[in-house]
Design a protein around this motif. Sequence first.
Motif, PDB file in Angstrom:
ATOM      1  N   ARG A  51       0.819  -1.088   0.001  1.00  0.00           N
ATOM      2  CA  ARG A  51       0.145  -0.026  -0.080  1.00  0.00           C
ATOM      3  C   ARG A  51       0.864   1.287  -0.121  1.00  0.00           C
ATOM      4  O   ARG A  51       2.121   1.152   0.414  1.00  0.00           O
ATOM      5  CB  ARG A  51      -0.704  -0.133   1.065  1.00  0.00           C
ATOM      6  N   ARG A 129     -10.767  -2.296  -0.848  1.00  0.00           N
ATOM      7  CA  ARG A 129     -10.342  -3.232  -1.908  1.00  0.00           C
ATOM      8  C   ARG A 129     -10.463  -4.628  -1.808  1.00  0.00           C
ATOM      9  O   ARG A 129      -9.761  -5.416  -2.525  1.00  0.00           O
ATOM     10  CB  ARG A 129      -8.703  -2.708  -2.227  1.00  0.00           C
ATOM     11  N   CYS A 131     -11.796  -8.285  -2.301  1.00  0.00           N
ATOM     12  CA  CYS A 131     -11.822  -9.136  -3.424  1.00  0.00           C
ATOM     13  C   CYS A 131     -13.336  -9.271  -3.901  1.00  0.00           C
ATOM     14  O   CYS A 131     -14.138  -9.719  -3.131  1.00  0.00           O
ATOM     15  CB  CYS A 131     -11.498 -10.583  -3.413  1.00  0.00           C
TER      16      CYS A 131
HETATM   17  C1  HEM Z   1     -10.091 -18.091  -4.124  1.00  0.00           C
HETATM   18  C2  HEM Z   1      -9.834 -17.423  -4.997  1.00  0.00           C
HETATM   19  C3  HEM Z   1      -9.516 -15.911  -4.768  1.00  0.00           C
HETATM   20  C4  HEM Z   1      -8.698 -15.352  -3.816  1.00  0.00           C
HETATM   21  C5  HEM Z   1      -7.845 -16.171  -2.690  1.00  0.00           C
HETATM   22  C6  HEM Z   1      -8.396 -13.962  -4.124  1.00  0.00           C
HETATM   23  C7  HEM Z   1      -7.789 -13.157  -3.348  1.00  0.00           C
HETATM   24  C8  HEM Z   1      -7.965 -11.570  -3.211  1.00  0.00           C
HETATM   25  C9  HEM Z   1      -7.405 -10.785  -2.449  1.00  0.00           C
HETATM   26  C10 HEM Z   1      -6.660 -10.950  -1.219  1.00  0.00           C
HETATM   27  C11 HEM Z   1      -7.483  -9.332  -2.829  1.00  0.00           C
HETATM   28  C12 HEM Z   1      -7.086  -8.084  -2.382  1.00  0.00           C
HETATM   29  C13 HEM Z   1      -5.659  -7.438  -2.886  1.00  0.00           C
HETATM   30  C14 HEM Z   1      -5.445  -6.127  -1.951  1.00  0.00           C
HETATM   31  O1  HEM Z   1      -6.123  -5.913  -1.156  1.00  0.00           O
HETATM   32  O2  HEM Z   1      -4.364  -5.669  -2.451  1.00  0.00           O
HETATM   33  C15 HEM Z   1      -8.301  -9.526  -4.298  1.00  0.00           C
HETATM   34  C16 HEM Z   1      -8.517  -8.516  -4.992  1.00  0.00           C
HETATM   35  C17 HEM Z   1      -9.199  -8.876  -6.153  1.00  0.00           C
HETATM   36  N1  HEM Z   1      -9.682  -9.813  -6.793  1.00  0.00           N
HETATM   37 FE1  HEM Z   1      -9.772 -11.840  -5.788  1.00  0.00          FE
HETATM   38  N2  HEM Z   1      -9.451 -13.597  -5.103  1.00  0.00           N
HETATM   39  C18 HEM Z   1      -9.904 -14.573  -5.773  1.00  0.00           C
HETATM   40  C19 HEM Z   1     -10.868 -14.747  -6.703  1.00  0.00           C
HETATM   41  C20 HEM Z   1     -11.110 -13.700  -7.524  1.00  0.00           C
HETATM   42  C21 HEM Z   1     -12.033 -14.018  -8.679  1.00  0.00           C
HETATM   43  C22 HEM Z   1     -12.826 -15.487  -9.033  1.00  0.00           C
HETATM   44  C23 HEM Z   1     -12.179 -12.547  -9.320  1.00  0.00           C
HETATM   45  C24 HEM Z   1     -13.098 -12.278 -10.449  1.00  0.00           C
HETATM   46  C25 HEM Z   1     -13.888 -12.924 -10.991  1.00  0.00           C
HETATM   47  C26 HEM Z   1     -11.169 -11.792  -8.348  1.00  0.00           C
HETATM   48  C27 HEM Z   1     -11.156 -10.562  -8.740  1.00  0.00           C
HETATM   49  C28 HEM Z   1     -10.484  -9.587  -7.802  1.00  0.00           C
HETATM   50  C29 HEM Z   1     -10.249  -8.183  -8.244  1.00  0.00           C
HETATM   51  C30 HEM Z   1     -10.828  -7.494  -9.544  1.00  0.00           C
HETATM   52  C31 HEM Z   1      -9.568  -7.669  -7.147  1.00  0.00           C
HETATM   53  C32 HEM Z   1      -8.982  -6.306  -7.061  1.00  0.00           C
HETATM   54  C33 HEM Z   1      -9.950  -5.526  -6.270  1.00  0.00           C
HETATM   55  C34 HEM Z   1      -9.555  -3.882  -6.105  1.00  0.00           C
HETATM   56  O3  HEM Z   1      -8.229  -3.750  -5.846  1.00  0.00           O
HETATM   57  O4  HEM Z   1     -10.449  -3.034  -5.995  1.00  0.00           O
HETATM   58  N3  HEM Z   1     -10.787 -12.445  -7.297  1.00  0.00           N
HETATM   59  N4  HEM Z   1      -8.517 -10.840  -4.507  1.00  0.00           N
END
Ligand code: HEM
Length: 182
Positions: A51, A129, A131
């Motif tokens: 961050r 932010r 997920c």
């Molecule tokens: C078990 C599966 C998943 C895990 C463990 C996971 C984990 C995460 C984590 C930890 C973040 C936060 C990152 C941060 O705060 O810097 C994140 C953000 C994000 N994830 Fe996931 N995710 C998963 C599945 C998915 C799926 C299936 C999608 C879309 C279809 C997705 C789309 C996103 C997006 C677009 C962000 C960015 C959000 C933002 O910065 O505003 N994720 N994810």
Amino acid sequence: MSRQPELQEQVYSEIKDINVYDPESLTEAKLLNHCLNETLRLTPSLYFFPRKATADTWLKLDDTRKIMIPKGTTIRLDIWNANRNEFFWGKDVSGYPADAYVPARWDVLASEGISRRNLTHFGFGLGARVCPGQFLGQLEVGLVVGAFIKVFQFKAVNKATGARAGVTTKPDDGTLIDLELR
Ligand code: HEM
């Protein structure tokens, strides 16, 4: 899970009759969900979040102290250690030591009315932010792991496997397992 054959069989008996992997039937698979939650807690895919402070920011600590993070500073949120913090996850709260893999702790937490949101669990991030794919992700993982356990019995090849830090957390041996069709 592969190092705990009994646990694998308990999950199997819970899901063997699930033939439709929809959100409702996966929600019913409590032990499978507890295992997935516990796995994500102890080995979060993203083990730190970078961050950058966009303004001078004061943080209040538990006591009366405050920390100033000057504008422009890059910080790393230590997800790996937050998710195994004894104060939030230890015996007093969940009934088991914070660094042990115990899916049953999620039953204890649920019986106390404590959800993942009340705890420092950053498996999917928190706040603005967080997920947006969390529920789709949980559904996909439940579907794949559930179907896998239904079809195979498996054993880890190595007695212990560490976690390797890359962009995401990975098993050190690339997940070497012996598979047998049920
Ligand atoms: C078990 C599966 C998943 C895990 C463990 C996971 C984990 C995460 C984590 C930890 C973040 C936060 C990152 C941060 O705060 O810097 C994140 C953000 C994000 N994830 Fe996931 N995710 C998963 C599945 C998915 C799926 C299936 C999608 C879309 C279809 C997705 C789309 C996103 C997006 C677009 C962000 C960015 C959000 C933002 O910065 O505003 N994720 N994810």
